[in-house]
Design an enzyme around this catalytic site. Sequence first.
Site, PDB file in Angstrom:
ATOM      1  CE1 TYR A 196     -35.789 -15.920  65.966  1.00 61.23           C
ATOM      2  CE2 TYR A 196     -34.580 -15.689  68.160  1.00 61.23           C
ATOM      3  CZ  TYR A 196     -34.653 -16.300  66.803  1.00 61.23           C
ATOM      4  OH  TYR A 196     -33.830 -17.301  66.213  1.00 61.23           O
ATOM      5  CG  ASP A 243     -29.499 -24.275  70.554  1.00 63.00           C
ATOM      6  OD1 ASP A 243     -30.117 -24.753  69.994  1.00 63.00           O
ATOM      7  OD2 ASP A 243     -29.033 -23.008  69.913  1.00 63.00           O
ATOM      8  CG  ASP A 256     -34.019 -21.098  66.172  1.00 59.47           C
ATOM      9  OD1 ASP A 256     -34.089 -22.096  65.308  1.00 59.47           O
ATOM     10  OD2 ASP A 256     -33.275 -20.911  66.985  1.00 59.47           O
ATOM     11  CG  ASP A 299     -33.544 -25.796  66.071  1.00 57.90           C
ATOM     12  OD1 ASP A 299     -33.068 -24.924  66.346  1.00 57.90           O
ATOM     13  OD2 ASP A 299     -33.623 -26.633  66.990  1.00 57.90           O
ATOM     14  CG  HIS A 324     -34.521 -18.631  61.583  1.00 59.86           C
ATOM     15  ND1 HIS A 324     -33.472 -19.809  62.248  1.00 59.86           N
ATOM     16  CD2 HIS A 324     -34.656 -17.845  62.697  1.00 59.86           C
ATOM     17  CE1 HIS A 324     -33.492 -19.336  63.553  1.00 59.86           C
ATOM     18  NE2 HIS A 324     -33.945 -18.377  63.789  1.00 59.86           N
ATOM     19  CD  GLU A 349     -30.170 -23.895  62.911  1.00 64.25           C
ATOM     20  OE1 GLU A 349     -28.958 -24.471  63.360  1.00 64.25           O
ATOM     21  OE2 GLU A 349     -30.716 -23.335  63.123  1.00 64.25           O
ATOM     22  CB  CYS A 393     -25.151 -22.536  70.215  1.00 61.86           C
ATOM     23  SG  CYS A 393     -24.967 -20.752  70.342  1.00 61.86           S
ATOM     24  NE  ARG A 400     -28.379 -20.385  62.286  1.00 59.26           N
ATOM     25  CZ  ARG A 400     -28.341 -20.732  63.372  1.00 59.26           C
ATOM     26  NH1 ARG A 400     -29.303 -20.332  64.459  1.00 59.26           N
ATOM     27  NH2 ARG A 400     -27.250 -21.410  63.971  1.00 59.26           N
ATOM     28  CD  GLU A 449     -25.952 -17.277  64.514  1.00 59.18           C
ATOM     29  OE1 GLU A 449     -25.697 -15.963  64.228  1.00 59.18           O
ATOM     30  OE2 GLU A 449     -26.569 -17.910  65.165  1.00 59.18           O
ATOM     31  CG  ASN A 507     -28.097 -13.754  66.358  1.00 59.45           C
ATOM     32  OD1 ASN A 507     -28.618 -13.128  67.316  1.00 59.45           O
ATOM     33  ND2 ASN A 507     -27.848 -14.928  66.298  1.00 59.45           N
TER      34      ASN A 507
END
Length: 305
Positions: free
Chosen positions: A51, A65, A92, A94, A119, A121, A129, A164, A194, A216
């Site tokens: 990952y 982040d 990731d 975002d 992924h 989101e 974050c 996500r 998440e 996660n």
Amino acid sequence: MTGLIAAATSATDKRIVFRSGLASGNIQRLPGAFNPLVAKLIQEIGFEGVYVSGAVVSADLALPDIGLTTLTEVAGRGQQIARVTDLPTLIDADTGFGEPMSAARTITVLEDAGIAGCHLEDQVNPKRCGHLDGKAVVPTDEMVRRLRAAVSARRDPNFVICARTDAAGIDGIDAAIDRAKAYADAGADLIFTEALADESEFEKFRAAVDIPLLANMTEFGKSELLSAAQLQDLGYNAVIYPVTTLRLAMFAAEQGLREIAATGTQSGLLDQMQHRSRLYELLGYQRYNEFDSGIFNFTVEGGRR
């Protein structure tokens, strides 16, 4: 010397392996790699995938982040990591780095980088974050557009697009479930919810959503740390440990630097270090030497032409 300079397995085959793993009934464990060398270690130890965390890419650049990294930076680090391992790499992405058209471009860039899946989101852009308070999510239909754009841009049908949702911590788990169903209808292959709190919430989510799910297990966040076996028993298909290796490494680096500052030497730290011989083993130093000798160890006979 197949697999020396780069992994022998093609990106296409890695994507096939990732998809089949998600459907296998065995949970796919994907520790985060903060650099390519860690990815080689993840493969050697026997995990199912690698990952690449957006939070880690940001932290590696000494940034929080909060959506400050670019597609170019994230894809570049992903490519460096994916090219050295035979394992599939999930990254990731975002919010897709912009509007739906940007999400579409993101998929093509990540495919070209050799990534097995990503992924996207449903946070408002710029994101933050997922285990911090103060997040905001876009309306469901906006995220659906983001996902449909991503799916439409995909050229390799085995590239895994994961959706996500951060809605559980904002609007509650029922709202997150509703979003997950809409995202599955929009073409998502995998759902990542998440910041669920505990085993009962993970169980409730699994019971309500009928496509593969990712958990996660990040430290110091809002989720109870469940084992891979527990998550598999709950019916989860994949688990990520996004920041674990970076946290371990940074803790060790800080402790070591403080000792050098205090004592003026690292001599008391040697038993906490990876030995030179182990590093060379992980790098495959001897194989490089054999390769180099086989290619360049020759003599030229005869006169000048």
